[in-house]
Design a protein around this motif. Structure first.
Motif, PDB file in Angstrom:
ATOM      1  N   ASN A  85     -47.044 -36.044 -20.795  1.00 41.77           N
ATOM      2  CA  ASN A  85     -47.096 -36.589 -19.444  1.00 41.77           C
ATOM      3  C   ASN A  85     -45.703 -36.715 -18.861  1.00 41.77           C
ATOM      4  OD1 ASN A  85     -46.250 -39.556 -20.137  1.00 41.77           O
ATOM      5  ND2 ASN A  85     -47.922 -39.081 -21.540  1.00 41.77           N
ATOM      6  N   ASP A  86     -45.633 -36.692 -17.547  1.00 43.60           N
ATOM      7  CA  ASP A  86     -44.363 -36.688 -16.821  1.00 43.60           C
ATOM      8  C   ASP A  86     -44.305 -37.855 -15.840  1.00 43.60           C
ATOM      9  OD1 ASP A  86     -43.992 -34.303 -18.117  1.00 43.60           O
ATOM     10  OD2 ASP A  86     -44.426 -33.050 -16.375  1.00 43.60           O
ATOM     11  N   TYR A  87     -43.116 -38.407 -15.709  1.00 42.87           N
ATOM     12  CA  TYR A  87     -42.855 -39.454 -14.719  1.00 42.87           C
ATOM     13  C   TYR A  87     -41.585 -39.089 -13.969  1.00 42.87           C
ATOM     14  CZ  TYR A  87     -41.048 -43.818 -12.800  1.00 42.87           C
ATOM     15  OH  TYR A  87     -40.524 -44.774 -11.965  1.00 42.87           O
ATOM     16  N   TRP A  88     -41.643 -39.160 -12.633  1.00 42.95           N
ATOM     17  CA  TRP A  88     -40.471 -38.933 -11.790  1.00 42.95           C
ATOM     18  C   TRP A  88     -40.390 -40.021 -10.736  1.00 42.95           C
ATOM     19  CZ3 TRP A  88     -36.788 -35.620 -13.091  1.00 42.95           C
ATOM     20  CH2 TRP A  88     -37.112 -34.562 -13.937  1.00 42.95           C
ATOM     21  N   ASN A  89     -39.159 -40.452 -10.466  1.00 36.68           N
ATOM     22  CA  ASN A  89     -38.932 -41.483  -9.462  1.00 36.68           C
ATOM     23  C   ASN A  89     -37.702 -41.122  -8.642  1.00 36.68           C
ATOM     24  OD1 ASN A  89     -37.115 -44.192  -8.974  1.00 36.68           O
ATOM     25  ND2 ASN A  89     -39.260 -44.522  -8.458  1.00 36.68           N
ATOM     26  N   VAL A  90     -37.829 -41.303  -7.339  1.00 36.82           N
ATOM     27  CA  VAL A  90     -36.696 -41.147  -6.428  1.00 36.82           C
ATOM     28  C   VAL A  90     -36.516 -42.477  -5.703  1.00 36.82           C
ATOM     29  CG1 VAL A  90     -35.756 -39.945  -4.442  1.00 36.82           C
ATOM     30  CG2 VAL A  90     -37.081 -38.679  -6.140  1.00 36.82           C
ATOM     31  N   LYS A  91     -35.312 -43.028  -5.775  1.00 37.15           N
ATOM     32  CA  LYS A  91     -35.064 -44.352  -5.195  1.00 37.15           C
ATOM     33  C   LYS A  91     -33.806 -44.322  -4.357  1.00 37.15           C
ATOM     34  CE  LYS A  91     -33.570 -47.585  -7.922  1.00 37.15           C
ATOM     35  NZ  LYS A  91     -33.509 -48.639  -8.958  1.00 37.15           N
ATOM     36  N   GLY A  92     -33.905 -44.858  -3.165  1.00 39.72           N
ATOM     37  CA  GLY A  92     -32.750 -45.001  -2.296  1.00 39.72           C
ATOM     38  C   GLY A  92     -32.482 -46.460  -1.999  1.00 39.72           C
ATOM     39  N   ASN A 101     -27.048 -46.158  -2.888  1.00 37.68           N
ATOM     40  CA  ASN A 101     -27.347 -45.453  -4.130  1.00 37.68           C
ATOM     41  C   ASN A 101     -28.538 -44.525  -3.890  1.00 37.68           C
ATOM     42  OD1 ASN A 101     -25.425 -46.879  -5.639  1.00 37.68           O
ATOM     43  ND2 ASN A 101     -26.886 -48.507  -6.121  1.00 37.68           N
ATOM     44  N   LEU A 102     -28.461 -43.337  -4.419  1.00 34.32           N
ATOM     45  CA  LEU A 102     -29.597 -42.427  -4.476  1.00 34.32           C
ATOM     46  C   LEU A 102     -29.804 -42.085  -5.941  1.00 34.32           C
ATOM     47  CD1 LEU A 102     -31.755 -40.698  -3.094  1.00 34.32           C
ATOM     48  CD2 LEU A 102     -30.067 -38.850  -2.960  1.00 34.32           C
ATOM     49  N   THR A 103     -30.974 -42.454  -6.467  1.00 39.82           N
ATOM     50  CA  THR A 103     -31.233 -42.321  -7.892  1.00 39.82           C
ATOM     51  C   THR A 103     -32.477 -41.476  -8.125  1.00 39.82           C
ATOM     52  OG1 THR A 103     -30.312 -44.539  -8.250  1.00 39.82           O
ATOM     53  CG2 THR A 103     -31.608 -43.586 -10.033  1.00 39.82           C
ATOM     54  N   VAL A 104     -32.358 -40.543  -9.035  1.00 41.80           N
ATOM     55  CA  VAL A 104     -33.491 -39.740  -9.484  1.00 41.80           C
ATOM     56  C   VAL A 104     -33.674 -39.991 -10.975  1.00 41.80           C
ATOM     57  CG1 VAL A 104     -34.462 -37.431  -9.764  1.00 41.80           C
ATOM     58  CG2 VAL A 104     -33.090 -37.970  -7.740  1.00 41.80           C
ATOM     59  N   THR A 105     -34.881 -40.398 -11.357  1.00 43.31           N
ATOM     60  CA  THR A 105     -35.185 -40.731 -12.742  1.00 43.31           C
ATOM     61  C   THR A 105     -36.376 -39.914 -13.210  1.00 43.31           C
ATOM     62  OG1 THR A 105     -34.408 -43.000 -12.417  1.00 43.31           O
ATOM     63  CG2 THR A 105     -35.803 -42.591 -14.325  1.00 43.31           C
ATOM     64  N   LEU A 146     -26.203 -40.990  -7.299  1.00 39.98           N
ATOM     65  CA  LEU A 146     -25.091 -40.778  -6.365  1.00 39.98           C
ATOM     66  C   LEU A 146     -24.830 -42.114  -5.696  1.00 39.98           C
ATOM     67  CD1 LEU A 146     -23.246 -38.530  -5.332  1.00 39.98           C
ATOM     68  CD2 LEU A 146     -24.829 -38.221  -3.408  1.00 39.98           C
ATOM     69  N   ARG A 147     -23.610 -42.636  -5.893  1.00 40.62           N
ATOM     70  CA  ARG A 147     -23.287 -44.003  -5.463  1.00 40.62           C
ATOM     71  C   ARG A 147     -22.136 -43.966  -4.453  1.00 40.62           C
ATOM     72  NH1 ARG A 147     -22.876 -47.700 -10.390  1.00 40.62           N
ATOM     73  NH2 ARG A 147     -25.125 -47.616 -10.121  1.00 40.62           N
TER      74      ARG A 147
END
Length: 904
Positions: free
Chosen positions: A379-386, A337-341, A327-328
């Motif tokens: 395996n799982d990877y999650w990232n939340v970045k603001g 920016n709010l990014t979920v990966t 979301l930009r």
């Protein structure tokens, strides 16, 4: 990284053949071997564009014949951008000529469209079955759709659609479709395949190389008896089971043809973006990559270096799901920016079981018919970045930035027993092993429960106090938290440690055994309770638990740039890095400075120079900070005279790991762009990197330096002729040293209970230390790389000609030195690598919409790799050692193609 190393290593990445690099990365460790097992993938959104924000990966498609997606010969526009007006970049380099605009057709609904398709056939001759030739491409004799492309837009609605594709039906085929409405919404679909042949000289002894159960084709699992049930074979009691088995294996190898081991990456995805308002945009992407095939994999029996080694094929059946949502926001002053990966890795093979042809008898059992591996887990990877940025024009034309990022990496794979065998009638360190290790009850838990979390904070400020001066600063904090903890203990026996290689050896600690029962049994795999017993361990190097490596890192950056003249700038950056490591030898800090000078005011071109220097230092170096994770921590130190303390010494005291050692870093760069004449550019680039380890006598030492020089030429006298050329030479040098240990360092004489850790762990004289000076050895590696290329195009009117040629030659020279009896000059010959690739193409236009294209591609590769010397002739160099892969083979290939090109 050297040119040769980069070419050999980077081509294995999923994003090879993509000009834009993917940031996807997965890290996996095997928990069964007392390592954490966590997967990670990071996918970052790129800067927005009008119709394509390039969110996610695979923003560029292509293959060997179409490295830039569409490889076509087009006439150039004589009145394009390069018609002698603003023809150069700010650095003085020529812009490329624009292609002649294609005539567009108009549909009845108002769509403007154009496109082309190029199809025909290819003939491949030479060593077309070479694994090196087929490493990342698929070229065969037959019909071939080289490429297709189309684009259409409707001016009234601003709708558009674009499509590309190539190599239909081949293993390197690709397709892409873009669609949407300009400045409103956008969508993208893509699919591509990439083959990777690891070797074409593998001789498989199994019926299938892609299955998770490898069944021997002709041989007997576990080997043959000393006298096989063959009347033609004399019953000679001197013939061992190993001899009979070895003869059978060699005969089967010699009767087996070479085959390929390789995988195919099939990847597809979708990405969307939509302007929710004038200031707010939503971006999202999803991709699925499936990898299928097999690759060489090592198997061995026994402990240490093992004595039952064989190369088996590892089946590959992976799925990786990559998800990105952004979301930009941008109002001209504020940007956010709010990014979920997310990246989800799935291995469709949980374990690998293989039938073992080797007659290995050195373990607990007399035979091991099969072996089992626990493969990479899901395996799982999650990232939340603001991210946030704000322009402050009233405060020295400033800009403030801030970032916060949180990641979670997890896997909870079901664990498998230490061995599949019941071990009936055997014992491990005097403790009965019958049905004590072949069940998950022999594990402290049934699943991995592995997790690593990270967080990142970054704030920055840039100011312009005057028109000539700019200042900037940044503070960055990064932290990893490793929550993975696994104890290597068998609750059924109370023994600390583990069985290795399916129970063919043990690395265990039983304490003082009385009547066949471990003293540790009562502790119930409680580490604190086991230590409270005060029992002297039998050995000091048995691994008890995983080491939860994690760290925190601070970076402080202060910089500024000053405009000396309208065409000259000077930039200075100062940086301080501090790393606090848990469970490592030391904490470190590094101070560095970088100075950059740029001059764009010369009539003959532009000049850019930079130099940076840094010093890394740290606190006291603790050579062995891992004692609490090995059996030495279970009890007191040994004190008795004659006790061999070899296993209490885990590394050389003088050893310094290169990522922690004191280091002086120097990096010098220079780039000169010369405007020789209106149509001619020459670029000169020099780079020198030097890492000095001033306080390291063992490990990486002295200087590790790399020097690189490049010259490139670009000549564009008209839209008819375009030529380029480049040459790069690189040389690097590295030095390392170590000491070969001896088997014993016993308490007594100069070695006492109080000083054995210092005396035995240090370099000294034979008889008093594990590391005698007579066993010191060193290695110096020197690498030389030459990379040359030339090419261009020429429009003769009746035909368009193009040429592209590249040449790579690398040589790695290893020089050994030794205080012992080894003659190092006879050990490692040079490693050499040479490759030529030539592409010739001619396009004959018949009309505005029709043409004929002829293509010729020549490739030659030659490699001398001493690792594989003699393997094909002698796959069994010593007892129970079998090598089935002969490595990369030389090749010499020609590809001829004839295509019909149609524009529409």
């Amino acid at each position: 990284m050297s040119v040769l190393t980069y070419r050999l290593q980077s081509m294995d990445s999923p994003e090879f053949a993509l000009p834009r690099r993917s940031a996807a990365m997965t890290t996996r460790f095997r928990l069964k071997l007392l390592s954490s097992c966590v997967g990670a993938a990071v996918v970052q959104a790129a800067a927005p564009a009008l119709a394509d924000s390039a969110v996610g990966v695979d923003t560029m498609l292509g293959n060997a014949l179409n490295p830039t997606t569409i490889n076509q010969l087009e006439r150039l526009d004589p009145e394009g951008l390069d018609a002698r007006i603003n023809t150069r970049t700010p650095t003085g380099q020529l812009y490329a000529w624009d292609p002649l605009p294609r005539e567009q057709q108009t549909s009845s609904s108002g769509w403007l469209y154009s496109g082309s398709i190029e199809a025909g056939g290819t003939v491949v001759s030479g060593d077309d079955d070479s694994g090196w030739f087929r490493m990342y491409k698929d070229l065969d004799t037959g019909l071939y759709l080289n490429n297709l492309e189309f684009q259409a837009h409707q001016p009234e609605s601003a709708l558009f659609v674009e499509g590309v594709g190539g190599a239909l039906g081949y293993d390197d085929q690709y397709y892409g479709l873009k669609f949407g409405r300009y400045n409103d919404w956008y969508g993208k679909l893509f699919y591509q395949e990439t083959p990777h042949t690891f070797t074409s000289q593998y001789r498989s002894l199994w019926t299938d190389t892609n299955d998770d159960y490898l069944k021997l084709r002709n041989l007997m699992p576990g080997g043959y008896p000393a006298v096989p049930d063959d009347p033609a074979t004399p019953e000679d009691e001197s013939v061992s089971a190993q001899d009979v088995t070895s003869s059978a294996i060699i005969a089967d190898i010699e009767a087996t043809d070479f085959s390929d081991l390789g995988i195919i990456r099939r990847k597809g995805g979708i990405s969307l973006e939509k302007y929710l308002t004038d200031n707010l945009k939503l971006l999202a992407s999803y991709s699925l990559e499936h990898r299928d095939g097999s690759r060489p994999f090592g198997a061995r029996w026994g402990g240490g270096g093992g004595s039952g080694n064989i190369e088996i094929p590892e089946p590959i059946d992976y799925d990786t799901h990559d998800i990105v949502a952004v979301l930009r926001y941008d109002d001209g002053v504020n940007n956010a920016n709010l990014t979920v990966t997310g990246s989800l890795f799935r291995n469709n093979h949980d374990t690998l079981t293989f039938e073992n042809p080797i007659a290995y008898t050195g373990g607990l059992l007399s035979s091991y018919p099969t072996g089992t591996f626990d493969l990479y887990p899901d395996n799982d990877y999650w990232n939340v970045k603001g991210e946030y940025a704000r322009s402050m024009p009233d405060f020295y034309d400033g800009r403030f930035t801030a970032l916060a990022s949180f990641s979670w990496m997890k896997q909870d794979d079901d664990l498998i027993p230490w061995t599949q065998y019941d071990l009936a009638g055997t014992n491990v360190d005097g403790v009965d092993a019958t049905n004590m290790w072949n069940t998950t009850d022999a594990l402290v838990r049934d699943s991995a429960d592995a997790e690593i979390d990270t967080m990142l904070f970054d704030v920055g400020l840039s100011l312009h106090p005057t028109d000539k001066l700019g200042l900037n600063g940044k503070i960055r904090y990064y932290e990893t938290d490793n929550k993975t903890d696994f104890l290597a203990c068998n609750p059924l026996t109370g023994q600390w440690g583990r069985l290795v290689n399916d129970g063919s050896n043990a690395a265990t600690e039983s304490g003082i055994v009385t009547a066949g029962v471990s003293e540790y049994l009562a502790a119930g795999c409680d580490l604190a309770a086991a230590r409270a017993l005060g029992t002297l361990p039998q050995t000091g190097n048995v691994k008890l638990r995983t080491v939860p490596f994690d760290y925190s890192q601070w970076n402080y950056v202060l910089g500024g740039d000053y405009r000396l003249t309208p065409s000259q700038t000077l930039n200075l950056k100062l940086e301080r890095e501090e790393i606090d490591r848990n469970h490592r030898e030391r904490d470190t800090w590094e101070n560095s400075a970088k100075l950059t000078y740029v001059n764009r005011g010369f009539d003959f071109g532009t000049l850019r120079l930079s130099a940076d220097y840094g010093q890394r230092r740290g606190d006291s170096y603790v050579t062995d900070p891992y004692e609490e994770y090995v059996s030495a921590s279970l009890g007191p130190l040994p004190t008795a005279d004659g006790f061999n303390v070899r296993s209490w010494i885990h590394t050389l005291n003088e050893m310094r790991k290169f990522d922690l050692a004191d280091r002086n870093h120097l990096n010098l760069n220079g780039r000169l762009n010369l405007i020789v004449s209106d149509p001619l550019d020459i670029g000169l680039t020099l780079n020198y990197k030097d890492d000095e380890y001033p306080n390291s006598d063992f490990g990486r030492k002295d200087h590790h330096w790399t020097g690189t020089g490049t010259m490139d030429v670009n000549y564009q006298p008209s839209e008819k002729l375009n030529l380029y050329g480049f040459y790069t030479y690189q040389q690097s040098h590295i030095e390392q040293a170590n000491v070969a240990s001896v088997p014993t360092c016993a308490i007594g004489g100069a070695v006492t209970a109080d000083n054995f850790e210092e005396v035995c762990g240090s370099v000294g004289t034979a008889g008093t230390t594990l590391y005698p000076t007579g066993n010191i050895w060193g290695v110096e590696g020197e690498e030389h790389n030459n990379v040359f290329g030339l090419g261009g195009s020429y429009d003769l009117g009746v035909t368009l000609l193009s040429l592209d040629y590249s040449f790579i030659k690398g040589v790695y020279d290893t020089d050994l030195s030794s205080n012992g009896p080894i003659n190092p000059e006879d050990i490692f010959p040079n490693y050499e690598y040479t490759q030529h690739i030539l592409d010739l193409s001619a396009f004959f236009p018949i009309s505005k919409t029709l043409g004929i294209r002829a293509l010729y591609r020549y490739e030659m590769g030659k490699i001398d790799d001493w690792h594989y010397d003699g393997v094909e002739e002698n796959p069994n160099p010593s007892a129970s050692q079998y090598y089935l892969d002969s490595g990369l083979d030389d090749y010499d290939n020609s590809t001829v193609g004839l295509f019909v090109h149609v524009n529409f």
